[in-house]
Design an enzyme around this catalytic site. Structure first.
Site, PDB file in Angstrom:
ATOM      1  N   ASP A  49       0.985  -0.760  -0.335  1.00  0.00           N
ATOM      2  CA  ASP A  49       0.095   0.234   0.134  1.00  0.00           C
ATOM      3  C   ASP A  49       1.070   1.090  -0.269  1.00  0.00           C
ATOM      4  O   ASP A  49       1.440   1.620   1.213  1.00  0.00           O
ATOM      5  CB  ASP A  49      -0.365   0.059   1.162  1.00  0.00           C
ATOM      6  CG  ASP A  49      -1.791   1.125   1.495  1.00  0.00           C
ATOM      7  OD1 ASP A  49      -1.202   2.104   0.504  1.00  0.00           O
ATOM      8  OD2 ASP A  49      -2.314   1.276   2.554  1.00  0.00           O
TER       9      ASP A  49
ATOM     10  N   GLU B 296      -0.363  10.225   0.734  1.00  0.00           N
ATOM     11  CA  GLU B 296      -2.337   9.829   0.755  1.00  0.00           C
ATOM     12  C   GLU B 296      -2.129   9.819   2.272  1.00  0.00           C
ATOM     13  O   GLU B 296      -3.389   9.221   2.896  1.00  0.00           O
ATOM     14  CB  GLU B 296      -2.101   8.883  -0.493  1.00  0.00           C
ATOM     15  CG  GLU B 296      -3.116   8.463  -0.685  1.00  0.00           C
ATOM     16  CD  GLU B 296      -3.423   7.240   0.350  1.00  0.00           C
ATOM     17  OE1 GLU B 296      -4.778   7.462   1.014  1.00  0.00           O
ATOM     18  OE2 GLU B 296      -3.141   6.586   1.010  1.00  0.00           O
TER      19      GLU B 296
END
Length: 353
Positions: free
Chosen positions: A193, A227
């Site tokens: 991720d 993010e």
């Protein structure tokens, strides 16, 4: 399942580039080295990566029919990590997390402390009650920020000695990714991720360079750097009308996605994604026989969420490779990466014949 779309993608390139990216430390706010590496890779394929003031990267592939509006695919290079909160009297470091994770997932992890003058020191994240031989309540000791510390692999036993190493409050801490790419296709590492998705997007660039094909619509690939802390893609160029965030699909209770699937997220914590875009992605996955699952992620936000909250007037969707144990010791499969890239190719309307 093999099909013309995923068979034409360069699986070896995607995996090799992913392995390289995983080895580059890049917690949120500390993405200078990895963004430089993306710039170099883009140049190999004949593209220039622009940089926004806060450090995001944008690669523009001009379409043959730009009047159709600009489509953007976005993935993030920033990862979980930590920052030095204080230097303790015993010379060890108290940390504050960067990104959202449970402290027990980093207990015992090797790490690097990055000083502002460019030095790096190795260390290990430990509970403050490290040994069952010493502390009778070591097993029950709560794994939370105040009860965790970094043992530095240097000769230091005081705050003053640690400061002499050049370590200071505000220094970045990155986790050892522990990358393993197995011959049977399994990929396990921290930070899949979202470096798995970044590698998949560069797989598209490699494909376009190799085949000489380009989309009808202008395509922007956006690589964000914040993010994990919620505002990675809060700014977007105004010509973008559609945005697909490419980020990992979570796996677990009540969810259908597996590590070999393309996850198509219908709704996350920010609300439902665009109905027509999501439906189109499902149709294309079916048409091209790409293993997929549609899921709901109530504890999840993406760069598409950040773009919408930032005021971008776009339609947005979210897909990505299925990743087990997200924000912990993650695992996916090469099939999921290649199939994610294949679905993105299909959405562009690019023919492989």
């Amino acid at each position: 399942m093999d099909n013309p779309l995923n068979k034409t993608l360069n699986r070896k390139y995607i995996l090799n580039f992913l392995e390289e990216l995983l080895q580059i430390p890049s917690p949120s706010g500390y993405c200078m080295t990895i963004m430089k590496r993306l710039e170099e890779e883009a140049e190999k394929f004949g593209y220039t990566m622009e940089r926004t003031p806060k450090g995001n990267g944008i690669i523009t592939i001009e379409g043959s029919a730009p009047s159709q509006g600009t489509l953007a695919y976005t993935a993030h290079v920033d990862t979980l990590g930590a920052m030095v909160r204080s230097i303790k009297p015993n010379g060890m470091l108290r940390i504050t997390p960067i990104g959202g994770y449970n402290m027990h997932t980093v207990e015992g992890e090797y790490c690097l402390i990055h000083t502002r003058d460019g030095r790096q020191y190795e260390g290990t994240v430990l509970s403050t009650k490290t040994s069952v031989h010493v502390y009778p309540d070591a097993r029950e000791w709560k794994r939370e920020e105040a009860n965790m510390e970094i043992r530095i692999d240097e000769a230091t036993s005081s705050k003053e000695e640690t400061e002499k190493l050049g370590i200071a409050v505000g220094d970045i801490v990155s986790w050892d990714p522990r990358v393993r790419i197995l011959l049977n296709g399994w990929v396990k590492s921290r930070h899949l991720d979202d470096k798995a998705s970044v590698a998949a997007l560069f797989g598209l660039l490699e494909w376009m360079k190799r085949t000489g094909k380009k989309p009808e619509r202008t395509l922007k690939l956006i690589f964000s750097t914040y993010e994990e802390v919620g505002h990675g893609n809060s700014y977007m160029p105004s010509d973008i009308t559609e945005l697909i965030a490419v980020d990992m699909g979570a796996i677990g209770d009540d969810l259908s996605t597996t590590e070999r699937d393309v996850s198509i997220c219908a709704k996350d914590s920010s609300g439902p994604y665009d109905y027509e875009m999501t439906s189109r992605l499902v149709e294309l996955a079916k048409q091209h026989q790409l293993p997929y699952a549609v899921d709901i992620y109530p504890q999840y936000g993406s760069d598409a969420s950040a773009a919408l909250r930032g005021g971008s007037n776009v339609r947005a969707a979210l897909i990505g490779p299925g990743v087990h144990a997200s924000h912990a010791m993650e695992r996916t499969h090469a099939d999921a990466l290649v199939n994610t890239a294949a679905l993105l190719l299909a959405y562009l309307g690019l023919s492989v014949s």
